[in-house]
Design an enzyme around this catalytic site. Structure first.
Site, mmCIF file in Angstrom:
data_model
loop_
_atom_site.group_PDB
_atom_site.id
_atom_site.type_symbol
_atom_site.label_atom_id
_atom_site.label_comp_id
_atom_site.label_asym_id
_atom_site.label_seq_id
_atom_site.Cartn_x
_atom_site.Cartn_y
_atom_site.Cartn_z
ATOM 1 C CD GLU A 194 -2.834 -1.186 -0.038
ATOM 2 O OE1 GLU A 194 -3.027 -0.145 -0.686
ATOM 3 O OE2 GLU A 194 -3.319 -2.291 -0.372
ATOM 4 C CG HIS B 215 -10.373 -6.794 -6.041
ATOM 5 N ND1 HIS B 215 -10.085 -7.530 -4.918
ATOM 6 C CD2 HIS B 215 -9.427 -5.823 -6.122
ATOM 7 C CE1 HIS B 215 -8.984 -7.033 -4.341
ATOM 8 N NE2 HIS B 215 -8.583 -6.004 -5.043
#
Length: 653
Positions: free
Chosen positions: A394, A523
């Site tokens: 991230e 997702h």
């Protein structure tokens, strides 16, 4: 003398013919020069239009920056606190910004921008000429946005009951179910968690997903694409991208087959005939809710289990790691290679631990607020080694944001979305080496004997190699859904058909179309394309190889400097090369960015294959020694129209 005399006679005899030919050729050259001059001459109309367009794009970018900031703040407010008020505010702001984008879209497409001489201006107009979902009528745009938000809310708030305590029904995906899947050795508990998670999400999302597909396709057609799958591929700027990806998978498939066969063999030693000798592996036994990465079962399947291993999570707990310390550790790596430290707003505004006072979307994510100073991560961080890697991933996104923040708004993106996913993972390839973990004091010793090295390489392989087919098939499924090849009455069965074909996995129980197992993956319901992850798992090794060469940590065919032991920590030459590529954003097509860091212009799986070459050679020899079947026969599990058919034994298959 005789030769010269003959030439003179020829010229004298045909002098008028030669003169006429020369004049004709001169005339042709003059005409050609004239038309070339016309081609390169500035059309006064285009020149004036381009000047107006330049002023327009400055105004658009300034307004777009403010609107995207408003939109992202509203999205963050909802994602970090799932209340109806925040949802309503998010939908209202999103609709306002969509209307603004639609007006920009109309303005941009009134220009003959394809003829502009300025490359950057032309490219910015190209980005604005494709609007995506805001092309929908306002009511339909609101409907689509709400559909996705509702599915995200179902996913993020779902809870299931404990296997042995049906009155305790507060187990959330993060961290409860994730930890059970990663650590439990109880097959019944694993099956229970696997099934109940899907029951709690899939059936509730299926009708919404059908409507989502219809509206997404409508928006794609308004942008002159055949369907949403084609729209997703636009930024690769290559009509043959699907064929390239298929080629990469075929290049990598033999390596996957070897690790699949070995893992199945080792799991049979533990679970016996629960796992077929030649069939697919039951998906609930691989240490991960989706069977996408298998590194959580490393200790049960190590090539050399008798070699002393280090429990990195235990080491972190012993050293009093906290979520903040995890992210500070990641930041230190980026700083050590001359990338940018996190701004003060990052530490002030990020959510790095799961709050106890509200529901939120726990799926780890990095955020750019488009004001050139506010960048955040939202992650429900547990103190585990896996979460340490996620933190590096991230923060890789944040570094990309920081390096291209001064680009025009349309260029504040990765060269392609796979590049964005690859940055932090590329750093993790260095972070995961034992010599790096020793450098930062997480472990006290770093044995480099061949067995230890192979065990470590195997652990990485369970994360990287095992993921490849999953990263590919996610969008293979959705491409067929968007194109209409896979219809709603066959969503789930086609999903498991692909899971078997590419991954060699099967569900622990028979499935039906009343289930909707794709929705159990964030997702899918959150409208996030997934091909980016497959691409990132290829190009991160290209990046790693190039950076390691620059750092002097790797040399081809040098056993003393293998790729899998390279650590670029504290090497500014490697960091500067990475920074140069990141700062380009999407201002140039991705092959230009690839060339800037690697010298290559194509995605190439040879870096990954070279990294894992010692492991592949060992797997091939071990599988041969054990007489292990390579590949898999057809699953005995069935997928039918409805659960009633499962009860009666009827099936169309």
């Amino acid at each position: 003398m005789s030769c010269t005399y003959s030439v003179r006679r020829f010229v004298k005899k045909y002098k008028w013919t030669i003169l006429i030919a020369v004049l004709i050729m001169a005339a042709l050259v003059a005409v050609l020069v004239y038309f070339l001059a016309l081609a390169h001459a500035k059309d006064p109309t285009i020149e004036e239009e381009e000047l107006n367009a330049y002023n327009l794009i400055l105004s658009i970018n300034e307004k777009m920056e403010k609107n995207l900031n408003r939109k992202t703040l509203a999205e963050w407010a909802y994602a970090s606190n799932l209340t109806k008020a925040n949802l309503d505010h998010n939908l209202a702001v999103s609709t306002e910004v969509a209307n603004f984008q639609k007006e920009i879209w109309r303005q941009v497409n009134q220009y003959n921008w394809q003829q502009f001489s300025d490359y950057s201006l032309r490219r910015q107009f190209w980005y604005y000429s494709v609007i995506g979902e805001p092309a929908l009528p306002e009511a339909k745009y609101k409907m689509l946005t709400k559909l996705v938000s509702d599915m995200e809310s179902i996913y993020s708030t779902a809870k299931i009951c404990e296997l042995n305590n049906p009155n305790k029904c507060d187990l959330a995906l993060e961290p409860d179910l994730t930890n059970i899947m990663a650590t439990s050795n109880d097959e019944k508990e694993l099956k229970h968690v696997w099934i109940e998670w899907r029951n709690s999400v899939g059936p509730k999302c299926k009708d919404s997903y059908k409507s989502y597909v219809e509206l997404s396709n409508e928006s794609a057609r308004l942008n002159n694409f055949t369907d949403q799958g084609e729209f997703w591929l636009k930024d690769y700027e290559d009509p043959n991208i699907k064929e390239q990806i298929q080629g990469l998978w075929e290049q990598l498939r033999p390596l996957y087959l070897q690790i699949h066969a070995y893992v199945r063999f080792k799991l049979r030693e533990k679970f016996g005939d629960l796992i077929s000798e030649k069939g697919p592996i039951p998906a609930h036994l691989l240490g991960n809710m989706w069977g996408q990465t298998w590194d959580n079962i490393a200790e049960r399947t190590l090539p050399y289990p008798d070699v002393e291993t280090i429990d990195y999570t235990a080491a972190m707990l012993k050293q009093n790691y906290t979520p903040i310390k995890i992210f500070k550790t990641a930041e230190q790596f980026f700083k050590s290679i001359n990338l940018t430290e996190m701004p003060e707003t990052f530490w002030k505004n990020s959510i790095l631990e799961k709050p106890a006072d509200r529901e939120l979307i726990c799926h780890a994510s990095a955020w750019d607020f488009y004001d050139q100073k506010d960048f955040r991560i939202k992650q429900c961080t547990d103190v585990t080694y896996e979460q340490m890697n996620t933190a590096h991933h991230e923060m890789g996104h944040i570094e990309y944001f920081l390096q291209y923040k001064d680009q025009p708004v349309p260029f504040r993106n990765g060269a392609n979305d796979g590049f964005h996913e690859a940055v932090g993972d590329c750093i993790s390839l260095s972070f995961e080496t034992t010599k790096h973990l020793k450098k930062i004091g997480l472990i006290s010793s770093a044995s480099q004997d061949s067995k230890t090295v192979l065990n470590n390489l195997y652990r990485v392989g369970l994360a990287k190699i095992a993921f490849l087919p999953f990263g590919y098939l996610m969008d293979l499924w959705r491409w067929d859904v968007f194109s209409g090849k896979t219809t709603p009455d066959n969503y789930n069965c086609k999903w498991w058909e692909l899971r078997e074909k590419y991954q060699g996995l099967e569900p622990p129980v028979d499935r039906s179309e009343e289930d909707f197992d794709p929705a159990a993956k964030y997702h899918i319901i959150a409208d996030v394309p997934y091909l980016r992850y497959f691409i990132s798992f290829v190009v991160q090794f290209q990046f790693h190889r190039a950076l390691c060469e620059k750092a002097g940590q790797y040399e081809p065919n040098n056993a003393k400097k293998p790729l899998h032991e390279c650590d670029i920590y504290e090497n500014t030459e490697a960091g500067n090369a990475l920074k140069k590529m990141l700062s380009m954003g999407s201002s140039r097509p991705w092959p230009d960015a690839m060339e800037a860091i690697t010298g290559q212009r194509k995605m190439d799986a040879s870096g990954l294959l070279e990294y894992f070459k010692p492991l592949q050679e060992w797997l091939e020899a071990e599988n041969k020694k054990n007489g292990v079947f390579i590949g898999w026969e057809k699953t005995k599990r069935v997928c039918v129209r409805n659960r009633q058919e499962l009860k009666t034994g009827a099936s169309d298959e």
